[in-house]
Motif scaffolding. Structure first.
Motif, PDB file in Angstrom:
ATOM      1  N   ARG A  28       0.913  -1.282   0.016  1.00  0.00           N
ATOM      2  CA  ARG A  28       0.003  -0.097   0.034  1.00  0.00           C
ATOM      3  C   ARG A  28       0.807   1.334  -0.015  1.00  0.00           C
ATOM      4  N   ILE A  29       2.087   1.409   0.570  1.00  0.00           N
ATOM      5  CA  ILE A  29       3.023   2.350   0.542  1.00  0.00           C
ATOM      6  C   ILE A  29       3.498   2.515  -0.836  1.00  0.00           C
ATOM      7  N   GLY A  30       3.629   1.441  -1.591  1.00  0.00           N
ATOM      8  CA  GLY A  30       4.229   1.321  -2.672  1.00  0.00           C
ATOM      9  C   GLY A  30       2.909   1.992  -3.570  1.00  0.00           C
ATOM     10  N   LEU A  31       1.730   1.510  -3.582  1.00  0.00           N
ATOM     11  CA  LEU A  31       0.590   1.984  -4.261  1.00  0.00           C
ATOM     12  C   LEU A  31       0.580   3.586  -4.158  1.00  0.00           C
ATOM     13  N   MET A  32       0.403   3.953  -3.089  1.00  0.00           N
ATOM     14  CA  MET A  32       0.621   5.415  -2.886  1.00  0.00           C
ATOM     15  C   MET A  32       1.558   6.067  -3.619  1.00  0.00           C
ATOM     16  N   GLY A  56       3.627  -2.628  -5.549  1.00  0.00           N
ATOM     17  CA  GLY A  56       2.591  -1.472  -5.167  1.00  0.00           C
ATOM     18  C   GLY A  56       3.045  -0.327  -6.270  1.00  0.00           C
ATOM     19  N   ILE A  57       4.420  -0.041  -6.382  1.00  0.00           N
ATOM     20  CA  ILE A  57       4.649   1.122  -7.314  1.00  0.00           C
ATOM     21  C   ILE A  57       4.049   0.778  -8.498  1.00  0.00           C
ATOM     22  N   ILE A  64       8.155   9.850  -0.994  1.00  0.00           N
ATOM     23  CA  ILE A  64       6.996   9.690   0.132  1.00  0.00           C
ATOM     24  C   ILE A  64       7.800   8.771   1.168  1.00  0.00           C
ATOM     25  N   VAL A  65       7.058   9.016   2.352  1.00  0.00           N
ATOM     26  CA  VAL A  65       7.744   8.205   3.597  1.00  0.00           C
ATOM     27  C   VAL A  65       6.302   7.508   4.131  1.00  0.00           C
ATOM     28  N   GLY A  66       6.297   6.264   4.126  1.00  0.00           N
ATOM     29  CA  GLY A  66       5.086   5.764   4.569  1.00  0.00           C
ATOM     30  C   GLY A  66       5.459   4.833   5.910  1.00  0.00           C
ATOM     31  N   VAL A  67       4.454   4.333   6.898  1.00  0.00           N
ATOM     32  CA  VAL A  67       4.811   3.612   7.854  1.00  0.00           C
ATOM     33  C   VAL A  67       3.635   2.532   7.860  1.00  0.00           C
ATOM     34  N   GLU A 126      -1.815  19.566  -9.654  1.00  0.00           N
ATOM     35  CA  GLU A 126      -0.791  19.005 -10.142  1.00  0.00           C
ATOM     36  C   GLU A 126      -0.623  17.397 -10.157  1.00  0.00           C
ATOM     37  N   ARG A 127      -1.158  17.058  -9.019  1.00  0.00           N
ATOM     38  CA  ARG A 127      -1.585  15.751  -8.907  1.00  0.00           C
ATOM     39  C   ARG A 127      -2.535  15.212  -7.550  1.00  0.00           C
ATOM     40  N   ILE A 128      -3.277  14.188  -7.647  1.00  0.00           N
ATOM     41  CA  ILE A 128      -4.123  13.929  -6.510  1.00  0.00           C
ATOM     42  C   ILE A 128      -4.558  12.411  -6.412  1.00  0.00           C
ATOM     43  N   ALA A 129      -4.739  11.937  -5.242  1.00  0.00           N
ATOM     44  CA  ALA A 129      -4.784  10.603  -4.969  1.00  0.00           C
ATOM     45  C   ALA A 129      -5.845  10.473  -3.751  1.00  0.00           C
ATOM     46  N   ILE A 130      -6.507   9.334  -3.559  1.00  0.00           N
ATOM     47  CA  ILE A 130      -7.268   8.908  -2.696  1.00  0.00           C
ATOM     48  C   ILE A 130      -6.588   8.214  -1.629  1.00  0.00           C
ATOM     49  N   PHE A 131      -6.646   8.429  -0.476  1.00  0.00           N
ATOM     50  CA  PHE A 131      -5.736   7.715   0.503  1.00  0.00           C
ATOM     51  C   PHE A 131      -6.725   7.074   1.693  1.00  0.00           C
ATOM     52  N   GLY A 132      -6.756   5.792   1.755  1.00  0.00           N
ATOM     53  CA  GLY A 132      -7.385   5.141   2.897  1.00  0.00           C
ATOM     54  C   GLY A 132      -8.876   4.732   2.595  1.00  0.00           C
ATOM     55  N   GLU A 133      -9.143   4.477   1.222  1.00  0.00           N
ATOM     56  CA  GLU A 133     -10.366   3.904   0.945  1.00  0.00           C
ATOM     57  C   GLU A 133     -10.195   2.394   0.619  1.00  0.00           C
TER      58      GLU A 133
END
Length: 220
Positions: free
Chosen positions: A27-31, A67-68, A120-123, A213-220
């Motif tokens: 999911r970190i890679g997907l984002m 994910g990437i 991006i930094v993800g946990v 510039e760029r947009i994404a949905i997080f957490g769905e």
């Protein structure tokens, strides 16, 4: 609040041995891939803490690369992600770091091509749930209270009003919102938590705004 539902605790449908080390990494890679918006030429991935110690054995490496490339947690191509990345011409670089982070399962993903870079930094906080703590150098905090729009935009007059206006027109209530920028008139970030699921037509309308510039949905 770290978990929004019992399904976050049970964990997602996934390929791999560990929801935190595999599904969370995917999911970190997907984002990262979604926000980069195109196939990178180089994916530079740095693992910290537990990720650094076990990323090969737990499949964190193949999960985050999958994910990437847009593979979801249940995608059966994840075990072959490194080979597929090579076929696509993506150079994958793994590094580990012994720097202390706020959470042991932390990954930094730097994507690059001839048009630019994105970081991006993800946990991975467990059960396949993740938090994004940094985006292109912007510190980011989302409460986990609902789906979130992560919007990179040009710092121009009316940009924030244009985005929130679209949400208001579609009767989507904002639960939490953060805005930040490095420098006046340059790239800026909006992180907006919404109470409801964001329909695809609303997302498309937002993407057409001239400041975006760029947009994404997080957490769905």
């Amino acid at each position: 609040m770290k978990y929004r539902s019992v399904f976050d605790i049970i964990g997602p449908v996934m390929v791999g041995p560990s929801s935190s080390h595999t599904a969370g990494a995917a999911r970190i890679g997907l984002m990262a891939g979604k926000l980069f918006g195109r196939t990178p030429r180089i994916a530079h991935i740095t693992f910290y803490g537990s990720f650094a110690d076990t990323y090969r054995g737990h499949g964190t490496d193949v999960a985050i690369v999958g994910g990437i490339m847009g593979f979801d947690t249940f995608d059966l191509r994840i075990p072959q992600a490194l080979d597929i990345a090579s076929e696509k011409g993506i150079e994958v670089i793994f590094e580990t770091s012994d720097l202390l982070t706020d959470h042991p399962n932390t990954a930094r993903v730097l994507l690059e091509d001839e048009l630019g870079t994105f970081e991006i930094v993800g946990v991975s906080i467990g059960g396949g749930t993740i938090e994004i703590t940094e985006l292109n150098g912007f510190p980011l905090k989302l409460t986990g209270g609902g789906p979130a729009l992560v919007v990179l935009h040009h710092d121009r007059f009316g940009a924030i009003a244009a985005v929130t206006g679209v949400l208001a027109n579609h009767q989507l209530n904002i639960g939490h919102m953060e805005v930040s920028r490095h420098e006046k008139g340059m790239q800026a970030l909006m992180a907006i938590e919404i109470d409801e699921t964001i329909p695809a037509d609303v997302l498309a309308e937002l993407e057409r705004l001239p400041q975006i510039e760029r947009i994404a949905i997080f957490g769905e």
